[in-house]
Design a protein around this motif. Sequence first.
Motif, PDB file in Angstrom:
ATOM      1  N   MET B 193       0.877  -1.168  -0.022  1.00  0.00           N
ATOM      2  CA  MET B 193      -0.033  -0.050   0.092  1.00  0.00           C
ATOM      3  C   MET B 193       0.923   1.225   0.061  1.00  0.00           C
ATOM      4  SD  MET B 193      -3.205  -0.038   0.428  1.00  0.00           S
ATOM      5  CE  MET B 193      -3.507   1.207   1.514  1.00  0.00           C
ATOM      6  N   ALA B 194       0.230   2.333  -0.424  1.00  0.00           N
ATOM      7  CA  ALA B 194       1.006   3.376  -0.390  1.00  0.00           C
ATOM      8  C   ALA B 194       0.657   4.480   0.649  1.00  0.00           C
ATOM      9  CB  ALA B 194       0.784   3.935  -1.880  1.00  0.00           C
ATOM     10  N   THR B 195      -0.027   4.286   1.655  1.00  0.00           N
ATOM     11  CA  THR B 195      -0.071   5.135   2.802  1.00  0.00           C
ATOM     12  C   THR B 195       0.012   4.223   4.016  1.00  0.00           C
ATOM     13  OG1 THR B 195      -1.097   6.888   3.844  1.00  0.00           O
ATOM     14  CG2 THR B 195      -2.407   5.180   3.211  1.00  0.00           C
ATOM     15  N   MET B 196       0.447   4.827   5.058  1.00  0.00           N
ATOM     16  CA  MET B 196       0.396   3.993   6.318  1.00  0.00           C
ATOM     17  C   MET B 196      -1.036   3.941   6.825  1.00  0.00           C
ATOM     18  SD  MET B 196       3.747   4.870   8.262  1.00  0.00           S
ATOM     19  CE  MET B 196       3.785   3.603   9.387  1.00  0.00           C
ATOM     20  N   LEU B 197      -1.735   4.996   7.043  1.00  0.00           N
ATOM     21  CA  LEU B 197      -2.960   4.994   7.589  1.00  0.00           C
ATOM     22  C   LEU B 197      -4.321   5.803   6.934  1.00  0.00           C
ATOM     23  CD1 LEU B 197      -2.499   4.912  11.315  1.00  0.00           C
ATOM     24  CD2 LEU B 197      -2.461   2.837   9.794  1.00  0.00           C
ATOM     25  N   SER B 198      -5.137   5.481   6.510  1.00  0.00           N
ATOM     26  CA  SER B 198      -6.165   6.214   5.784  1.00  0.00           C
ATOM     27  C   SER B 198      -7.558   5.450   6.144  1.00  0.00           C
ATOM     28  CB  SER B 198      -6.083   6.167   4.412  1.00  0.00           C
ATOM     29  OG  SER B 198      -7.032   7.545   3.957  1.00  0.00           O
ATOM     30  N   PHE B 199      -8.474   6.726   6.739  1.00  0.00           N
ATOM     31  CA  PHE B 199      -9.875   6.164   6.988  1.00  0.00           C
ATOM     32  C   PHE B 199     -10.825   6.974   6.481  1.00  0.00           C
ATOM     33  CE2 PHE B 199      -6.832   5.299  10.562  1.00  0.00           C
ATOM     34  CZ  PHE B 199      -7.011   3.931  10.553  1.00  0.00           C
ATOM     35  N   VAL B 200     -11.583   6.401   5.508  1.00  0.00           N
ATOM     36  CA  VAL B 200     -13.040   7.015   4.676  1.00  0.00           C
ATOM     37  C   VAL B 200     -14.085   6.527   5.440  1.00  0.00           C
ATOM     38  CG1 VAL B 200     -13.466   7.583   2.466  1.00  0.00           C
ATOM     39  CG2 VAL B 200     -11.031   7.137   2.929  1.00  0.00           C
ATOM     40  N   VAL B 201     -14.893   7.449   5.440  1.00  0.00           N
ATOM     41  CA  VAL B 201     -16.341   7.321   5.967  1.00  0.00           C
ATOM     42  C   VAL B 201     -17.393   8.040   4.856  1.00  0.00           C
ATOM     43  CG1 VAL B 201     -17.839   7.027   7.932  1.00  0.00           C
ATOM     44  CG2 VAL B 201     -15.341   7.214   8.332  1.00  0.00           C
ATOM     45  N   THR B 202     -18.297   7.198   4.714  1.00  0.00           N
ATOM     46  CA  THR B 202     -19.616   7.721   3.804  1.00  0.00           C
ATOM     47  C   THR B 202     -20.751   7.367   4.863  1.00  0.00           C
ATOM     48  OG1 THR B 202     -20.818   7.827   1.881  1.00  0.00           O
ATOM     49  CG2 THR B 202     -19.843   5.764   2.747  1.00  0.00           C
ATOM     50  N   ASP B 203     -21.796   8.457   4.602  1.00  0.00           N
ATOM     51  CA  ASP B 203     -23.106   8.147   5.375  1.00  0.00           C
ATOM     52  C   ASP B 203     -24.041   7.336   4.335  1.00  0.00           C
ATOM     53  OD1 ASP B 203     -23.298   9.996   3.309  1.00  0.00           O
ATOM     54  OD2 ASP B 203     -24.363  11.656   4.780  1.00  0.00           O
ATOM     55  N   ALA B 204     -23.532   7.004   3.333  1.00  0.00           N
ATOM     56  CA  ALA B 204     -24.379   6.249   2.420  1.00  0.00           C
ATOM     57  C   ALA B 204     -24.550   4.950   2.843  1.00  0.00           C
ATOM     58  CB  ALA B 204     -23.565   5.969   0.942  1.00  0.00           C
ATOM     59  N   ALA B 205     -25.634   4.212   2.515  1.00  0.00           N
ATOM     60  CA  ALA B 205     -26.041   2.813   2.682  1.00  0.00           C
ATOM     61  C   ALA B 205     -25.738   2.020   1.644  1.00  0.00           C
ATOM     62  CB  ALA B 205     -27.623   2.857   2.908  1.00  0.00           C
ATOM     63  N   ILE B 206     -24.556   1.095   1.751  1.00  0.00           N
ATOM     64  CA  ILE B 206     -23.974   0.340   0.811  1.00  0.00           C
ATOM     65  C   ILE B 206     -23.373  -0.999   1.500  1.00  0.00           C
ATOM     66  CG2 ILE B 206     -21.895   0.082  -0.732  1.00  0.00           C
ATOM     67  CD1 ILE B 206     -21.974   3.125  -0.945  1.00  0.00           C
ATOM     68  N   ASP B 207     -23.701  -2.025   0.945  1.00  0.00           N
ATOM     69  CA  ASP B 207     -23.123  -3.330   1.571  1.00  0.00           C
ATOM     70  C   ASP B 207     -21.644  -3.627   1.780  1.00  0.00           C
ATOM     71  OD1 ASP B 207     -25.621  -4.255   2.080  1.00  0.00           O
ATOM     72  OD2 ASP B 207     -25.762  -5.680   0.514  1.00  0.00           O
ATOM     73  N   SER B 208     -21.100  -4.064   2.422  1.00  0.00           N
ATOM     74  CA  SER B 208     -19.530  -4.448   2.756  1.00  0.00           C
ATOM     75  C   SER B 208     -19.029  -5.158   1.473  1.00  0.00           C
ATOM     76  CB  SER B 208     -19.311  -5.281   3.981  1.00  0.00           C
ATOM     77  OG  SER B 208     -19.865  -4.786   5.165  1.00  0.00           O
ATOM     78  N   SER B 209     -19.586  -6.055   0.861  1.00  0.00           N
ATOM     79  CA  SER B 209     -18.990  -6.630  -0.129  1.00  0.00           C
ATOM     80  C   SER B 209     -19.025  -5.495  -1.497  1.00  0.00           C
ATOM     81  CB  SER B 209     -19.795  -7.624  -0.535  1.00  0.00           C
ATOM     82  OG  SER B 209     -21.344  -7.244  -1.212  1.00  0.00           O
ATOM     83  N   VAL B 210     -19.763  -4.555  -1.520  1.00  0.00           N
ATOM     84  CA  VAL B 210     -19.804  -3.704  -2.411  1.00  0.00           C
ATOM     85  C   VAL B 210     -18.749  -2.603  -2.158  1.00  0.00           C
ATOM     86  CG1 VAL B 210     -21.013  -1.878  -3.733  1.00  0.00           C
ATOM     87  CG2 VAL B 210     -22.262  -3.815  -3.008  1.00  0.00           C
ATOM     88  N   LEU B 211     -18.740  -2.110  -0.733  1.00  0.00           N
ATOM     89  CA  LEU B 211     -17.657  -1.490  -0.305  1.00  0.00           C
ATOM     90  C   LEU B 211     -16.255  -1.940  -0.654  1.00  0.00           C
ATOM     91  CD1 LEU B 211     -18.456   0.020   2.969  1.00  0.00           C
ATOM     92  CD2 LEU B 211     -18.502   1.314   0.971  1.00  0.00           C
ATOM     93  N   SER B 235       2.485  -1.810   8.260  1.00  0.00           N
ATOM     94  CA  SER B 235       1.206  -1.362   8.881  1.00  0.00           C
ATOM     95  C   SER B 235       0.128  -0.723   8.065  1.00  0.00           C
ATOM     96  CB  SER B 235       1.549  -0.471   9.842  1.00  0.00           C
ATOM     97  OG  SER B 235       2.691  -1.035  10.810  1.00  0.00           O
ATOM     98  N   ASP B 236       0.515  -0.453   6.661  1.00  0.00           N
ATOM     99  CA  ASP B 236      -0.318   0.241   5.931  1.00  0.00           C
ATOM    100  C   ASP B 236      -1.735  -0.327   5.804  1.00  0.00           C
ATOM    101  OD1 ASP B 236       1.749   1.717   4.824  1.00  0.00           O
ATOM    102  OD2 ASP B 236       2.444   0.013   3.312  1.00  0.00           O
ATOM    103  N   THR B 237      -2.578   0.683   6.138  1.00  0.00           N
ATOM    104  CA  THR B 237      -4.241   0.110   6.186  1.00  0.00           C
ATOM    105  C   THR B 237      -4.882   1.404   5.493  1.00  0.00           C
ATOM    106  OG1 THR B 237      -3.663  -0.794   8.531  1.00  0.00           O
ATOM    107  CG2 THR B 237      -5.937   0.008   7.896  1.00  0.00           C
ATOM    108  N   LEU B 238      -5.670   0.896   4.677  1.00  0.00           N
ATOM    109  CA  LEU B 238      -6.817   1.933   4.009  1.00  0.00           C
ATOM    110  C   LEU B 238      -8.264   1.244   4.484  1.00  0.00           C
ATOM    111  CD1 LEU B 238      -8.252   4.082   2.371  1.00  0.00           C
ATOM    112  CD2 LEU B 238      -7.427   2.736   0.419  1.00  0.00           C
ATOM    113  N   MET B 239      -9.151   1.972   5.189  1.00  0.00           N
ATOM    114  CA  MET B 239     -10.277   1.502   5.503  1.00  0.00           C
ATOM    115  C   MET B 239     -11.581   2.286   4.958  1.00  0.00           C
ATOM    116  SD  MET B 239      -9.685  -0.748   9.030  1.00  0.00           S
ATOM    117  CE  MET B 239     -11.063  -1.843   8.516  1.00  0.00           C
ATOM    118  N   LEU B 240     -12.606   1.577   4.613  1.00  0.00           N
ATOM    119  CA  LEU B 240     -13.818   2.370   4.103  1.00  0.00           C
ATOM    120  C   LEU B 240     -14.927   2.006   4.942  1.00  0.00           C
ATOM    121  CD1 LEU B 240     -15.270   4.447   1.959  1.00  0.00           C
ATOM    122  CD2 LEU B 240     -15.385   2.425   0.480  1.00  0.00           C
ATOM    123  N   PHE B 241     -15.563   2.926   5.464  1.00  0.00           N
ATOM    124  CA  PHE B 241     -17.064   2.609   6.123  1.00  0.00           C
ATOM    125  C   PHE B 241     -17.982   3.368   5.696  1.00  0.00           C
ATOM    126  CE2 PHE B 241     -13.035   2.569   9.168  1.00  0.00           C
ATOM    127  CZ  PHE B 241     -12.915   1.476   9.797  1.00  0.00           C
TER     128      PHE B 241
END
Lengths: 413, 413
Positions: B193-211, B235-241
């Motif tokens: 991965m190209a960053t150590m840590l990134s967290f992205v959040v949306t208020d959209a209603a989307i299934d985990s598998s689609v995310l 430790s590189d981690t990018l998460m989308l919620f």
Amino acid sequence: MSATVSPLAPKTFASLPALRGVRMATASAGIKYKNRTDVLMMVFDAPAAVAGVFTKSKCPSAPVDFCRANLPHGTARAVVVNSGNANAFTGMKGRAATELTAKSAAAAIGCGENEIFLASTGVIGEPLDATKFAGVLDKMHADATGDFWFEAAKAIMTTDTYPKVATRTAEIGGVKVTINGIAKGAGMIAPDMATMLSFVVTDAAIDSSVLQSLLSAGVEPSFNSMTVDSDTSTSDTLMLFATGAAAADGQARITSADDPQLDAFRSALNDLLKDLAIQVARDGEGATKMLEITVTGAESDAAAKTIALSIANSPLVKTAAAGEDANWGRIVMAVGKAGEMADRDRLAIWFGDVRVAVNGERDPSYSEDAASAVMKKQDIPVKVDIGLGSGKATVWTCDLTKEYVAINGDYRS
Amino acid sequence: MSATVSPLAPKTFASLPALRGVRMATASAGIKYKNRTDVLMMVFDAPAAVAGVFTKSKCPSAPVDFCRANLPHGTARAVVVNSGNANAFTGMKGRAATELTAKSAAAAIGCGENEIFLASTGVIGEPLDATKFAGVLDKMHADATGDFWFEAAKAIMTTDTYPKVATRTAEIGGVKVTINGIAKGAGMIAPDMATMLSFVVTDAAIDSSVLQSLLSAGVEPSFNSMTVDSDTSTSDTLMLFATGAAAADGQARITSADDPQLDAFRSALNDLLKDLAIQVARDGEGATKMLEITVTGAESDAAAKTIALSIANSPLVKTAAAGEDANWGRIVMAVGKAGEMADRDRLAIWFGDVRVAVNGERDPSYSEDAASAVMKKQDIPVKVDIGLGSGKATVWTCDLTKEYVAINGDYRS
């Protein structure tokens, strides 16, 4: 040539004896600078057997293309090396320059153009004015002398801070033979190939095909196990010549790489190649530390080498070395990114004799002081055991310093 | 956090609105330093859909292992991020630390430990004392607030010189949704991965598998096309919620990645990921120049990317940029060493709009002044056309300066 000599430079230089069958001369052809030695000519009195290994770059220089084309002919009468201009990425003009240089050299010597070998080092992309060679090659051929190795090594330097020379002897069938080698290179150094230019000559009588076999095998644990900055040159050239003069002492010509009489020679050659390769690493641009990185316990020797090179090329490992920081976490990082099988919980890491990590965590008896003491030395052995198999490899590199950035931030201008 | 802000820092920061369904708080747990914010907690009021991509390191950190194990569960209630200690290469102790942290967080929130996600950044190999979290997570959960994005971005910084934030909106089925993202990272930054840590959040209603599908595709032309120093973190981690709060406005839940209603969202997400990735590259340790390297005409998009990354990771290219040297010979070198098909005689190279090389040699109308003028800018577009096919890729990197060496030569001590 840099103003300050690398702190890792050898304290003394090997004294290379004249070697029967080869003579050398240098000249100032004004290729880039005025009044500076910039051409080396190596002349073989009789056709010498020849072998070569070259850069794996997909954009090789014109001299590399030229040498590759001549190699199957199998004999050499001269090598012409220039600094100041790499004659790389110079298109048609580059090919014309190699042809003109070879024609001039062949005329001076009275041999075929396919017995001429060329190497160029310096700036990439500038057209090389080969007419400048025409005026100097005749005189170089006439003046060439055998006792000239150290001067030759100096003549091919660019950003090198010291000349690289090495000599070995061996017996073949009871006859003593000598191997002399010179090398240049300090940046844009990486496997494969790991040096820009190196020329090795022996007076042994050995067939070209045997020489090629020896050289192709010998380059792996030497030049191809050394990296300064992971940047592979367009011009990397390592050539091995055998003048055959030892035949006069009764050495029977070696015609098979499997000949057991070759064992001592092979060993001496490999030792010389490793010596030259390490000298190049020790002259890495801006280097203040030499790292010898040994990986054991990998799945295969190839995997071990991939991991070792991942460590050796890591900017974070190299800057930590520059800062005398026993930062073994960066070793873990570099092992992890190498892509080869590794199990964190089996990994062990040593700086010198100090084991800093074992079984997936810091060594219980870890001593920061002991590890730091190792890092303060000029020569830093790093050992990593992967704990999975029996694959092993050793590579050499130097640290990454502000001076490297300074040297390469204004090299061309 | 560095004393001086990167000259490439954004002039203004995006203002991130509170996002329904997620709240955040920070605390000082004394993990490495006293009186310094070192923990971020992100709390989801209801179970959020979750996706993640992680380092490809063979020696990943304990939190990466922990997140990977929890991801199939598909919902998140909290993310706990700490700086000061990466909890990497910490063996059994590392696993115990993630378990204890998750247990504390789950107790604070009243959820399952498999709904907790963890990330740690900092020194590798030091045991992380997770008991320090126990005292702060309850209060963080109680204090967490929605209008806290900029503070959150600041809390996860290590050697970053500025916080990375981005926000986008899109419509899904006529309902407006928002995406907020934060990132940290300045060194040990490379694909993949190209960053150590990134967290992205949306208020959209989307299934985990689609995310997950969106994130896995979106990471390629963004974080995985950006490199600071080629060193891939453990430790590189990018998460989308996706909190799903937009369902209250009538947004029908997205359950298929092929749903055409997702197009605008996908585009906004990709744009946000690219924005964050470039912000990370612009904060590369010691950076003074930003290079956007576009390779066209390669055999395939993958080949183009390999070549572009070879250029972007070349110490010689990066130091030349630092020295404002239009040294296109080093671009040729980096193309050559990439190992992909390239034909010197078809290669063309531009700095900005200035074509410096074409058809295997220097452009006949080459102007050193024009090329140098491009190099003096902060943002330097480099374009290389391989001339063989239609593969193309763009990557981003920064220059390699003495400051990078200084930062990394004494980071740990």
